[in-house]
Design a protein around this motif. Structure first.
Motif, mmCIF file in Angstrom:
data_model
loop_
_atom_site.group_PDB
_atom_site.id
_atom_site.type_symbol
_atom_site.label_atom_id
_atom_site.label_comp_id
_atom_site.label_asym_id
_atom_site.label_seq_id
_atom_site.Cartn_x
_atom_site.Cartn_y
_atom_site.Cartn_z
ATOM 1 N N GLU A 113 35.521 3.986 35.331
ATOM 2 C CA GLU A 113 36.152 5.270 35.446
ATOM 3 C C GLU A 113 35.063 6.342 35.579
ATOM 4 O OE1 GLU A 113 39.498 6.366 34.610
ATOM 5 O OE2 GLU A 113 39.272 4.372 35.700
ATOM 6 N N PHE A 114 33.797 6.010 35.517
ATOM 7 C CA PHE A 114 32.744 6.761 35.700
ATOM 8 C C PHE A 114 32.769 6.931 37.364
ATOM 9 C CE2 PHE A 114 28.176 7.395 36.800
ATOM 10 C CZ PHE A 114 28.173 8.826 36.529
ATOM 11 N N TYR A 115 32.668 5.784 37.680
ATOM 12 C CA TYR A 115 32.569 5.617 39.161
ATOM 13 C C TYR A 115 33.960 6.413 39.930
ATOM 14 C CZ TYR A 115 28.234 3.073 38.676
ATOM 15 O OH TYR A 115 26.840 2.682 38.104
ATOM 16 N N HIS A 116 34.852 6.292 39.380
ATOM 17 C CA HIS A 116 36.090 6.901 39.750
ATOM 18 C C HIS A 116 35.922 8.162 40.183
ATOM 19 C CE1 HIS A 116 40.556 8.233 38.772
ATOM 20 N NE2 HIS A 116 40.206 8.159 40.384
ATOM 21 N N LEU A 117 35.238 9.057 38.931
ATOM 22 C CA LEU A 117 35.120 10.336 38.874
ATOM 23 C C LEU A 117 33.887 10.630 40.069
ATOM 24 C CD1 LEU A 117 34.753 11.053 34.948
ATOM 25 C CD2 LEU A 117 36.628 11.606 36.672
ATOM 26 N N VAL A 118 32.915 9.771 40.238
ATOM 27 C CA VAL A 118 32.129 9.977 41.081
ATOM 28 C C VAL A 118 32.876 10.165 42.546
ATOM 29 C CG1 VAL A 118 30.083 9.210 42.398
ATOM 30 C CG2 VAL A 118 30.272 9.149 39.834
ATOM 31 N N GLN A 119 33.653 9.280 42.723
ATOM 32 C CA GLN A 119 34.328 9.089 44.001
ATOM 33 C C GLN A 119 35.264 10.217 44.226
ATOM 34 O OE1 GLN A 119 32.058 6.562 45.359
ATOM 35 N NE2 GLN A 119 33.654 6.637 46.719
ATOM 36 N N ALA A 120 35.806 10.850 43.023
ATOM 37 C CA ALA A 120 36.878 11.710 43.148
ATOM 38 C C ALA A 120 35.742 13.151 43.582
ATOM 39 C CB ALA A 120 37.440 12.085 41.857
ATOM 40 N N GLY A 121 34.720 13.050 43.331
ATOM 41 C CA GLY A 121 33.916 14.301 43.775
ATOM 42 C C GLY A 121 33.136 15.185 42.534
ATOM 43 N N VAL A 122 33.415 14.428 41.347
ATOM 44 C CA VAL A 122 32.344 15.261 40.247
ATOM 45 C C VAL A 122 30.856 15.090 40.541
ATOM 46 C CG1 VAL A 122 32.140 15.284 37.669
ATOM 47 C CG2 VAL A 122 34.322 14.341 38.764
ATOM 48 N N PRO A 123 30.256 16.287 40.461
ATOM 49 C CA PRO A 123 28.688 16.084 40.754
ATOM 50 C C PRO A 123 27.945 15.652 39.773
ATOM 51 C CG PRO A 123 29.272 18.297 40.509
ATOM 52 C CD PRO A 123 30.664 17.457 40.272
ATOM 53 N N PHE A 124 28.010 14.227 39.354
ATOM 54 C CA PHE A 124 27.091 13.746 38.476
ATOM 55 C C PHE A 124 25.781 13.635 39.359
ATOM 56 C CE2 PHE A 124 31.074 12.282 36.400
ATOM 57 C CZ PHE A 124 30.794 12.867 35.019
ATOM 58 N N PRO A 125 24.763 14.023 38.617
ATOM 59 C CA PRO A 125 23.195 13.902 39.412
ATOM 60 C C PRO A 125 22.766 12.603 39.621
ATOM 61 C CG PRO A 125 23.032 15.059 37.381
ATOM 62 C CD PRO A 125 24.446 14.718 37.280
ATOM 63 N N THR A 126 22.122 12.285 40.483
ATOM 64 C CA THR A 126 21.168 11.221 40.883
ATOM 65 C C THR A 126 19.986 11.638 41.159
ATOM 66 O OG1 THR A 126 21.732 10.880 43.086
ATOM 67 C CG2 THR A 126 23.524 9.812 41.982
ATOM 68 N N ASP A 127 18.989 10.373 40.937
ATOM 69 C CA ASP A 127 17.755 10.806 41.595
ATOM 70 C C ASP A 127 17.787 10.236 43.036
ATOM 71 O OD1 ASP A 127 17.565 7.816 41.721
ATOM 72 O OD2 ASP A 127 16.054 8.077 39.833
ATOM 73 N N SER A 128 16.506 10.310 43.733
ATOM 74 C CA SER A 128 16.276 9.766 45.079
ATOM 75 C C SER A 128 16.754 8.202 45.334
ATOM 76 C CB SER A 128 15.122 10.097 45.717
ATOM 77 O OG SER A 128 14.200 9.317 44.962
ATOM 78 N N THR A 129 16.842 7.548 44.114
ATOM 79 C CA THR A 129 17.411 6.022 44.607
ATOM 80 C C THR A 129 18.760 5.780 44.314
ATOM 81 O OG1 THR A 129 16.960 5.601 42.225
ATOM 82 C CG2 THR A 129 14.957 5.138 43.498
ATOM 83 N N GLY A 130 19.752 6.994 43.860
ATOM 84 C CA GLY A 130 20.833 6.910 43.756
ATOM 85 C C GLY A 130 20.955 6.520 42.230
ATOM 86 N N ALA A 457 34.320 11.229 24.058
ATOM 87 C CA ALA A 457 35.722 11.772 24.056
ATOM 88 C C ALA A 457 36.091 11.604 25.610
ATOM 89 C CB ALA A 457 35.718 13.245 23.450
ATOM 90 N N LEU A 458 35.289 12.231 26.636
ATOM 91 C CA LEU A 458 35.674 12.262 28.018
ATOM 92 C C LEU A 458 35.852 10.848 28.337
ATOM 93 C CD1 LEU A 458 33.706 15.303 29.227
ATOM 94 C CD2 LEU A 458 36.241 15.154 28.769
ATOM 95 N N ASN A 459 35.059 10.042 28.235
ATOM 96 C CA ASN A 459 35.044 8.602 28.629
ATOM 97 C C ASN A 459 36.559 8.053 28.158
ATOM 98 O OD1 ASN A 459 34.297 6.159 29.737
ATOM 99 N ND2 ASN A 459 34.132 5.375 27.502
ATOM 100 N N ALA A 460 36.850 8.095 26.659
ATOM 101 C CA ALA A 460 37.958 7.690 26.008
ATOM 102 C C ALA A 460 39.267 8.008 26.829
ATOM 103 C CB ALA A 460 38.024 7.786 24.611
ATOM 104 N N GLY A 461 39.095 9.426 27.308
ATOM 105 C CA GLY A 461 40.479 10.007 27.835
ATOM 106 C C GLY A 461 40.683 9.238 29.186
ATOM 107 N N GLN A 462 39.689 8.715 29.746
ATOM 108 C CA GLN A 462 39.646 8.406 31.161
ATOM 109 C C GLN A 462 39.944 6.898 31.074
ATOM 110 O OE1 GLN A 462 38.900 10.383 34.122
ATOM 111 N NE2 GLN A 462 39.354 11.449 32.340
ATOM 112 N N THR A 463 39.379 5.898 30.278
ATOM 113 C CA THR A 463 39.857 4.656 29.884
ATOM 114 C C THR A 463 41.229 4.448 29.340
ATOM 115 O OG1 THR A 463 37.456 4.259 29.517
ATOM 116 C CG2 THR A 463 38.881 2.549 29.043
ATOM 117 N N GLY A 464 41.759 5.290 28.593
ATOM 118 C CA GLY A 464 42.907 5.200 27.774
ATOM 119 C C GLY A 464 44.052 5.445 29.105
ATOM 120 N N GLY A 465 43.734 6.409 30.047
ATOM 121 C CA GLY A 465 44.884 6.944 30.996
ATOM 122 C C GLY A 465 44.583 5.483 32.050
ATOM 123 N N LEU A 466 43.623 4.904 32.271
ATOM 124 C CA LEU A 466 43.520 3.522 33.236
ATOM 125 C C LEU A 466 44.564 2.774 32.693
ATOM 126 C CD1 LEU A 466 42.369 2.126 35.742
ATOM 127 C CD2 LEU A 466 40.564 1.387 33.935
#
Ligand code: FAD
Length: 678
Positions: A113-130, A457-466
């Motif tokens: 679900e986290f990567y789903h959010l990343v793909q959806a465009g949520v700007p979670f920060p990465t370092d230079s290695t990703g 809470a946010l993770n539970a909401g995403q996983t539950g919906g999936l």
């Protein structure tokens, strides 16, 4: 869509395979996954089968709430610290009352679900290695937390909404839910539709009633924010707990509301860097005069006081297990103590904490090692709190600026506020409720235990919906429902609702706003972060009386706006009965202080001789947690015939599954759909 005339009202009927109530991060995500699973099944037009219904597209905690860096909790993604789903699940279940299976599933689902959010465009920060960079939050032994800034959950909702819009799924906005339509009884009971009042089009002659029929109903209406008077939930976040109880859904862990320090002019949590910047905390009288450094009477040194202010940052929710021996939750108690005296409490970012005559001046070098090392590592050694905050987290200052508060020129008024409910409604490992084909996700689902790591809470909401989406499509299918054989039952309920609205416009009825005020004041006083059995029993009695009074007298709502408030007041009044029933039951079981609330007891632990119980005038004493209750979940079910309108029972925890099949047999189970029945 068709229109029918019932009890002199035109009612618009809609029919979908799945109706989702709520357009926050959980509801949006579930709708997207439903589209994806339907497409995978070869359904050409998911948009004709799915609808989202919400009281307000811009409303709800996801879109309106946050903190310094609102947190998403997921399995650690550090390149050098190994993490596992089982370890993650242990963190979720550590303080008890949390089912092992759903905890493990939230762990397993977290990265997907986290990567789903990343793909959806949520700007979670990465370092230079990703690498997605993590940090530590409350109750988090690893650095599993990450953030896209103060508005993480708003970004989540918006990005997911964009995905949903690409599928063309219709979002029905401004729909206040007034009723959940049910048919059948006992095991054959089903919720078959959601009745709403269209707030934009309703008037005195036309109530603008919609019925959204669904073969499957997903409830994602969030937490009951408006249930409390002192609350950081956004304005207008009601939830539908009272309506859900009435439809027969079972509450779980409702006692486990979370409380913490938050600003009240603009409702926002002051966790994380707001506290780690170590602002001065002071109080004034009700007029804003007579400034007092009220914390200084309770801490022996500046170092201890300033370190505890710092620690409130990531030990943010009020935690009764962090009061003794001058720990960080003493700060919450002292803030509350001060407001109980009618004083107002502020955070001042322009000045460092000010000590008493016997204390040294504030000096970062004198902080205890945990605080000092953190600030050194962050390079936050500037002279004033506002400079340290600006260095660590500029967006945390900007969010206040956007909402009319300039931390560079004014102090921030705070209080101990209701902020989340770890409890909600009981669900199984597919987030299906006790009523088949009704699923509950997001904050409405009671999957958390007594404590939860910040961000879960946010993770539970995403996983539950999936999970709900996967189960719906693969088990119940994608067809539209046909309820023609249930017509008499449906018509009866609809005409009851329409006629019931008449009772909402009775001149001898109750004022909806007065009812809301009574409910909220009672919940904050007796179901908040400080509880006591006799007081809670009295509150429960009064809550039942109020609800029964509504049934007899109705409301005096003079216009459509008041009619909507009356609908809300009625179901919130019932929700408050359910919550207080749970509070009383848990106290009767001898629970003691746990999660985010204190339980007062005359022979309990004294907090401090100067922290006084307002009711008795004696020092406040609390009872420690009764840990034997950690192995159960307290459930609450509406029962009209019961004197308190609800029945309670303790349910044993479901364990986490431990069987691991080899690839080939597991693959076969998957191909044959056996994974949905095991
Ligand atoms: C100040 C604050 C800070 C937080 N910080 C964090 C954090 O850092 N990390 C974390 O994991 N969690 C955090 N939370 C909790 C988290 O934000 C919420 O649990 C989560 O956003 C809830 O999402 P949801 O989709 O379930 O509900 P919501 O986002 O609340 O959405 C509810 C939806 O239902 C609709 N709705 C509600 N009532 C009705 C009704 N009567 N009729 C029709 N529609 C209705 C609303 O309009 C909305 O569309 C925080 C909460 C607050 C208040």
């Amino acid at each position: 869509m068709e229109t029918r005339q019932i009890a002199n009202q035109a009612i618009t009927l809609h029919r979908y395979n799945t109706v989702i109530v709520g357009a926050g991060a959980a509801g949006m995500n579930c709708a997207v996954h439903l589209c994806q699973f339907m497409e995978k099944k070869g359904i050409a037009n998911p948009k004709e089968r799915i609808a989202v219904v919400t009281a307000g597209l811009g409303l709800g905690a996801s879109r309106m709430s946050g903190s310094d860096k609102q947190t998403y909790y997921k399995i650690g993604t550090s390149p050098d610290v190994a993490d596992s789903a089982e370890e993650f699940a242990k963190s979720l279940t550590a303080a008890g009352c949390c089912h092992g299976d759903s905890a493990l599933i939230e762990a397993i689902g977290s990265l997907r679900e986290f990567y789903h959010l990343v793909q959806a465009g949520v700007p979670f920060p990465t370092d230079s290695t990703g690498t997605f960079i993590g940090y530590k939050t409350d109750h988090d032994p690893y650095e599993r937390a990450t953030s896209a800034g103060p508005k993480t959950s708003r970004f989540m909702s918006q990005c997911l909404q964009k995905q949903l819009e690409r599928y063309g799924v219709k979002i029905y906005d401004a729909q206040e839910v007034a009723h959940l339509l049910t048919v059948g009884t006992g095991e054959s009971k089903r919720i078959i539709g959601v009745v709403t009042v269209d707030k934009k089009n309703a008037d005195e002659s036309n109530r603008a009633i919609n019925v959204f029929f669904g073969a499957n109903i997903v409830l994602a209406a969030g937490g009951p924010g408006e249930l409390f008077k002192t609350t950081v939930y956004p304005k207008g976040q009601l939830g539908i707990h009272g309506l859900a109880f009435k439809a027969g859904l079972i509450g779980a862990n409702l006692t486990e509301s979370q409380f913490g320090l938050a600003s009240i002019k603009f409702r926002w949590n002051v966790s994380g860097t707001y506290m780690q910047a170590i602002p001065r905390i002071f109080s004034t009288d009700s007029e804003g005069k007579d400034e007092k450094e009220f914390l200084t009477d309770f801490f022996p040194s500046m170092s201890k006081m300033a370190t505890n202010i710092f620690l409130k940052g990531y030990q943010w929710p009020f935690d009764p297990q962090r009061i003794k021996n001058l720990q960080s939750s003493l700060v919450d108690i002292l803030v509350f103590n001060e407001t109980q005296k009618g004083r107002r409490v502020y955070m001042d970012f322009l000045h460092n904490p000010i000590g008493s005559d016997s204390m040294d001046e504030f000096d970062i070098d004198d902080l205890e090692p945990e605080a000092k090392e953190y600030l050194q590592k962050a390079g936050a050694l500037q002279k004033t709190p506002i400079e340290r905050l600006a260095h660590m987290n500029t967006p945390a200052i900007e969010i206040y600026k956007e909402n009319g508060i300039d931390l560079y020129s004014e102090p921030l008024e705070i209080a101990v506020c209701a902020q989340h409910n770890n409890g909600g409604f009981a669900v199984d490992k597919w987030w299906q409720s006790n009523i088949p084909q009704t699923f509950i996700i997001g904050e409405m689902a009671g999957t958390h235990g007594v404590k939860r790591p910040g961000g879960s809470a946010l993770n539970a909401g995403q996983t539950g919906g999936l999970r709900a989406a996967e189960y719906i499509v693969n088990v119940y299918g994608c067809e539209l429902p046909d309820y023609s054989d249930k017509q008499p039952e449906i018509d009866k309920q609809l005409s009851d609702i329409v006629n019931g609205f008449e009772l909402y416009t009775s001149s001898s009825g109750l004022e909806p706003e007065d009812v809301l005020e009574e409910v909220r004041s009672r919940m904050t006083a007796s179901g908040g972060h400080i509880r006591e059995l006799n007081d809670a029993q009295k509150a429960l009695k009064e809550a039942v009386k109020l609800y029964k009074g509504i049934q007899q007298k109705g409301f005096n709502s003079k216009d459509t706006k008041a009619l909507i408030t009356a609908i809300q007041a009625e179901h919130l009044a019932l929700a408050s009965v359910g919550y207080l029933k749970a509070v009383v039951e848990l106290l009767k079981q001898g629970s003691g202080a746990r999660g985010s609330h204190l339980v007062l007891s005359e022979d309990g632990i004294e907090i401090h001789p100067d922290v006084i119980d307002k009711a008795t005038g004696k020092p406040l004493r609390f009872k420690p947690e009764n840990e034997s209750l950690r192995s159960t979940v307290l459930q609450v079910e509406y029962d009209e015939s019961s004197p308190d309108l609800f029945q309670c029972r303790n349910i044993k925890l479901r364990p986490a599954p431990t069987d691991r099949k080899a690839f080939e047999p597991a693959w076969q189970d998957y191909r044959e759909g056996k994974i949905y029945s095991s």
